[in-house]
Design an enzyme around this catalytic site. Structure first.
Site, PDB file in Angstrom:
ATOM      1  CG  HIS A  43     -90.769  46.150 -38.477  1.00  0.00           C
ATOM      2  ND1 HIS A  43     -90.916  45.832 -37.141  1.00  0.00           N
ATOM      3  CD2 HIS A  43     -92.026  46.329 -38.961  1.00  0.00           C
ATOM      4  CE1 HIS A  43     -92.211  45.801 -36.841  1.00  0.00           C
ATOM      5  NE2 HIS A  43     -92.897  46.099 -37.925  1.00  0.00           N
ATOM      6  CG  ASN A  70     -95.518  44.648 -33.865  1.00  0.00           C
ATOM      7  OD1 ASN A  70     -94.467  44.611 -34.496  1.00  0.00           O
ATOM      8  ND2 ASN A  70     -96.578  45.333 -34.281  1.00  0.00           N
ATOM      9  CE1 TYR A 108     -96.728  44.197 -43.171  1.00  0.00           C
ATOM     10  CE2 TYR A 108     -94.840  42.902 -42.495  1.00  0.00           C
ATOM     11  CZ  TYR A 108     -95.745  43.913 -42.247  1.00  0.00           C
ATOM     12  OH  TYR A 108     -95.652  44.630 -41.093  1.00  0.00           O
TER      13      TYR A 108
END
Length: 501
Positions: free
Chosen positions: A59, A132, A342
């Site tokens: 990303h 997404n 993350y």
């Protein structure tokens, strides 16, 4: 030391310990939560998060804007989250769009999933839905994630994108088929970020005022209408404006044409989850809308561009571990892996105090015992105690926020093959339904053409094996799809169907 040319070398950890399970994470039962003790998962994800500095590993190319979320429908029957406590409640949001596989300088119109990450600044803390523009993903176990992303990046020898790498991985992982078909359709090249839906993708949980749990999926439905490029149109735009999606969003907001999405949810009870014909926590599957209809929740509007791209968009940090009271996790394996990876990626990329950066800061109360670390920019707790329990401060846990216990289906911890449990090994039904029911005749033609174009790049001595194995997956999804792709690739169908798998 003499070089070891043995092609059957043992797979080992970075410290040299051989291990057996590279693809399946240890869990409590075949559908239970993952175990922290599976250090192979940690090593793979922690190393993966540190492979590239300083841009995001995935990303990297993206844009974002601030806006407002407003509750329009009552869902208090499902969750006690304060943001949903009354119709008309609002909160500020930040939404970052992105492409997944490309570098920061790549084109906005590449065939790629699009990131759709929303940060809700609520009075109970920041809540991130990191998803997404697709409801499913390529893999269902987090140990597979770094391997998959490597195939979308650059060949280590040529430093070029490689059709061989991509299709070799997909052909050997039939669980990817559903997402591959979405990617290869025109949905893989959205016209702009404004003209696509967003999905939380994972299964989460809602907890109500009586501490009852249901499973939930999040859908952001664009009010601008779905609009996609065909492959030739996307190629043309790549040569005309590599930043087309970024420019489209900036121009729309600057002109007062504020883009909007309707947030909807799907809800599944714990009892329904136990009898659902597929694993409801499998990220490669969807919940059919006919069985679990969309329930409207609210409206998200983007109406403010950041005054500085780097300060806000580049430093925005999202993590599925950022939840609020009334919203919880599920045994979704990929979600459980992302809870770790993350936040770890953000600490590596931006520093341990990344949540003090304005775009990431909770605008309401924040109290904890974290101290020091790189780029500490607040008062660092001043002279308050940095430990708990203590006799001097007034920070203490509030037990009213305690989540209810979760009943597990097993007390056996082992490495379970992600594709061998009940409801886990059907990779073809939903992919076939997508082809037959969700795509128009022209969409199906475009899908086949896009697949043929992408697979035509496969070359070398392994070409026939990769092509034939992938064709077998297409045939199992839909015989007409398999025939059309085989014809486009000039492949003998009988030979393809006979390929061992």
């Amino acid at each position: 030391m003499e070089e070891n040319n043995n092609l059957n070398r043992k797979l080992t950890t970075a410290s040299g310990r051989p291990y057996a399970e590279h693809e399946n994470t240890q869990s409590v039962g075949s559908r239970g939560p993952l175990l922290l003790q599976d250090f192979i998962l940690h090593e793979k994800m922690a190393h993966f998060n540190r492979e590239r500095i300083p841009e995001r590993v995935v990303h990297a190319k993206g844009t974002g804007a601030y806006g407002t979320f407003k509750v329009t429908h009552d869902i208090t029957a499902y969750t006690k989250a304060k943001i949903f406590s009354a119709i008309g409640n609002t909160c500020k949001v930040f939404l970052r769009f992105s492409t997944v596989g490309g570098e920061k300088g790549s084109a906005d119109t590449e065939r790629d999933p699009r990131g759709f990450a929303v940060k809700f600044y609520t009075e109970d803390g920041n809540w991130d839905i990191v998803g997404n523009n697709t409801p499913v993903f390529f893999v269902k176990d987090p140990k597979k994630f770094s391997d998959f992303i490597h195939t979308q990046k650059r060949d280590p020898r040529t430093n070029l994108k490689s059709a061989n790498m991509m299709w070799d991985f997909w052909s050997l992982n039939p669980e990817s088929l559903h997402q591959v078909m979405i990617l290869m359709s025109d949905r893989g090249t959205p016209f702009s970020y404004r003209h696509m839906d967003g999905f939380g993708s994972h299964t989460y949980s809602f907890i109500d005022k009586d501490n009852q749990r249901v499973w939930v999926k999040f859908h952001f439905k664009t009010q601008q209408g779905i609009k996609n490029f065909t492959a030739p149109e996307a190629d043309q735009m790549r040569t005309t404006d590599m930043d087309h999606a970024q420019r489209d969003l900036v121009d729309a907001i600057d002109s007062g044409d504020f883009p909007k999405w309707t947030l909807k949810i799907q809800v599944m009870t714990e009892a329904e989850a136990k009898t659902f014909r597929w694993n409801p926590f499998d990220l490669t599957k969807v919940w059919p809308h006919a069985e679990f209809p969309l329930i409207e929740v609210g409206e998200l509007e983007l109406n403010e561009l950041p005054r500085n791209y780097f300060a806000h968009v580049e430093q925005a940090a999202f993590a599925p571990s950022n939840l609020i009271d009334g919203v919880g996790f599920s045994p979704d394996r990929m979600l459980q892996g992302r809870i770790l990876s993350y936040a770890d990626a953000q600490r590596h990329r931006l520093g341990v105090n990344f949540q003090q950066i304005p775009v990431n800061t909770c605008p309401f109360m924040v109290n904890n015992f974290h101290r020091d670390g790189q780029m500490r920019v607040d008062g660092n707790g001043e002279d308050h105690p940095n430990y708990y329990p203590n006799s001097y401060g007034d920070i203490a846990p509030d037990m009213s926020y305690k989540e209810p216990a979760q009943e597990l289906d097993s007390n056996v911890a082992d490495w379970y093959n992600r594709n061998e449990g009940p409801g886990d090994n059907d990779h073809y039904t939903q992919a076939g339904d997508l082809y037959r029911k969700a795509l128009s005749p022209q969409d199906r033609i475009n899908l086949v053409n896009n697949i043929v174009g992408a697979m035509s790049g496969i070359n070398g001595p392994k070409r026939d094996k990769i092509v034939n194995l992938q064709l077998c997956h297409f045939f199992r999804a839909d015989i007409q799809l398999g025939m059309a792709v085989a014809k486009g690739l000039n492949v003998d169908v009988e030979q393809a169907m006979a390929t061992p798998h």
